[in-house]
Design a protein around this motif. Sequence first.
Motif, PDB file in Angstrom:
ATOM      1  N   LYS A   1       0.847  -1.189   0.000  1.00  0.00           N
ATOM      2  CA  LYS A   1       0.000   0.000   0.000  1.00  0.00           C
ATOM      3  C   LYS A   1       0.886   1.244   0.000  1.00  0.00           C
TER       4      LYS A   1
ATOM      5  N   VAL B   1      -5.239  -4.938  -6.729  1.00  0.00           N
ATOM      6  CA  VAL B   1      -5.090  -3.790  -5.844  1.00  0.00           C
ATOM      7  C   VAL B   1      -5.735  -2.570  -6.486  1.00  0.00           C
TER       8      VAL B   1
ATOM      9  N   PRO C   1      -3.048  -4.268  -1.257  1.00  0.00           N
ATOM     10  CA  PRO C   1      -3.084  -5.409  -2.172  1.00  0.00           C
ATOM     11  C   PRO C   1      -3.881  -6.582  -1.595  1.00  0.00           C
TER      12      PRO C   1
END
Length: 127
Positions: free
Chosen positions: A85, A119, A110
């Motif tokens: 992230k 994602v 993700p």
Amino acid sequence: MVNMAAVSAVIGNLYKDKVSSTRRVDTVNSETGVTEVSEPTVVLTDEPCYLSVVSKDDSTEQGAVGLTKNDILMLFMVPTADVVKGDWVLVTKTTPAGKEVVYRGRLGVPQIYDTHIQVTFTEVGVA
């Protein structure tokens, strides 16, 4: 029994788009207690992926490539891709006509599956 690595490889071969990413890592200096941010580190370079517009907003506030701030983009990659992230990404999508369109933004959290990673992708610079 299904060989998930083989399935993942077949799926990965279908990805025609490319993603490159960078990551910054925050560390706390043990002597000063100050948080230091590293220079961006290249994590991925032209890795195969697939970028999909999951939800298209019909508002008139358009950003790059005709996207709006409420569009939801999803990036699909092989399950071994190194993504977290907040990674900054540059995605090159090839249209059916062969034209390359570049998207720039940040990744969400993700979701990792046996056959792929998906994602959310937030394009930066969209109004």
